[in-house]
Design an enzyme around this catalytic site. Sequence first.
Site, PDB file in Angstrom:
ATOM      1  N   GLU A  40       0.708  -1.048  -0.045  1.00  0.00           N
ATOM      2  CA  GLU A  40       0.082  -0.033   0.065  1.00  0.00           C
ATOM      3  C   GLU A  40       0.886   1.251   0.046  1.00  0.00           C
ATOM      4  OE1 GLU A  40      -3.418   1.858   2.908  1.00  0.00           O
ATOM      5  OE2 GLU A  40      -2.076   0.284   3.636  1.00  0.00           O
ATOM      6  N   LYS A 110      -9.489   3.253  -2.115  1.00  0.00           N
ATOM      7  CA  LYS A 110      -9.563   2.577  -0.751  1.00  0.00           C
ATOM      8  C   LYS A 110     -11.128   3.196  -0.325  1.00  0.00           C
ATOM      9  CE  LYS A 110      -7.108   1.703   3.560  1.00  0.00           C
ATOM     10  NZ  LYS A 110      -5.845   2.183   4.300  1.00  0.00           N
ATOM     11  N   CYS A 145      -5.729  -2.696   2.240  1.00  0.00           N
ATOM     12  CA  CYS A 145      -5.571  -2.926   3.441  1.00  0.00           C
ATOM     13  C   CYS A 145      -6.747  -2.882   4.452  1.00  0.00           C
ATOM     14  CB  CYS A 145      -4.658  -1.814   3.866  1.00  0.00           C
ATOM     15  SG  CYS A 145      -3.652  -1.949   5.485  1.00  0.00           S
TER      16      CYS A 145
END
Length: 266
Positions: A40, A110, A145
């Site tokens: 990430e 994200k 994540c």
Amino acid sequence: MKICAIPYDIIYADVENNLISVAHQLNQVEPDTDIVVLPELFTTSFIPESALIAEKAELTTGHTVETLKRWAQYFGFAIAGSFLATDGKGHFYNKAFFVEPMGDVTFTDKRHLFPISSESKTYTPGSTFPPTIRFRGWNIRLIVCYDLRFPVWTRNQPDNLYDLLLVPSNWPVSRVKQFKLLLSARAVENQIYTVGCNRTGSDKFGDYTTGMSVIFDNLGDDIKETRRNGHIYALLDLRNLKEGRERFPAYRSTDNFTIDLTPAVR
């Protein structure tokens, strides 16, 4: 499908030197590899300061993405990860990418921004569902994540939309048990392969030890092989995956639902 994940120590907020480091790593990737997964925010790590975010964030047509496209074309494999992006209008994103050798690029933002840090205050959450990427006969999905903690976000419905979940991450060793547990759970419940590529090193938010990056099969078994340079590999078998789904067709019992894409940060 041969996949490689490259855990490495990201230099804080130093785009150019991180690109140099990754170029060195990519030169060591085995030539028959199909996909390489990076951690990430692979060129900056997580930046909390608003002024520095504005300085380092790039457009999707910027230097980082153009470099990724050149690498993918040169090496002949796809490259996935996430980087610090901007729309040029004052919004900043933790933007995942999947760059193919022919130049096609898929992006997704994200969705779930980590509330313990300032990510949820300084970044903008994704507002669309992650797309399914078709690459070399596989259907692939990409999340980032903290998205991993939300099973609805990865639910493989209806009827097995995807086969492989890629998860570039910046997950601290203090929660390594949960990281591996969640990756295994997403693999089992969706009858897919999962790849969690985590950074190494440390920053002011935590430590990131070697050995955290993993690759799980649809039974929840870690199938990675670690090379001397720290790269992890696995051979993924689509035929076996599909046969396993038919032997145990749990997907046919899946509950149907829709997702409300109102703002994730409330």
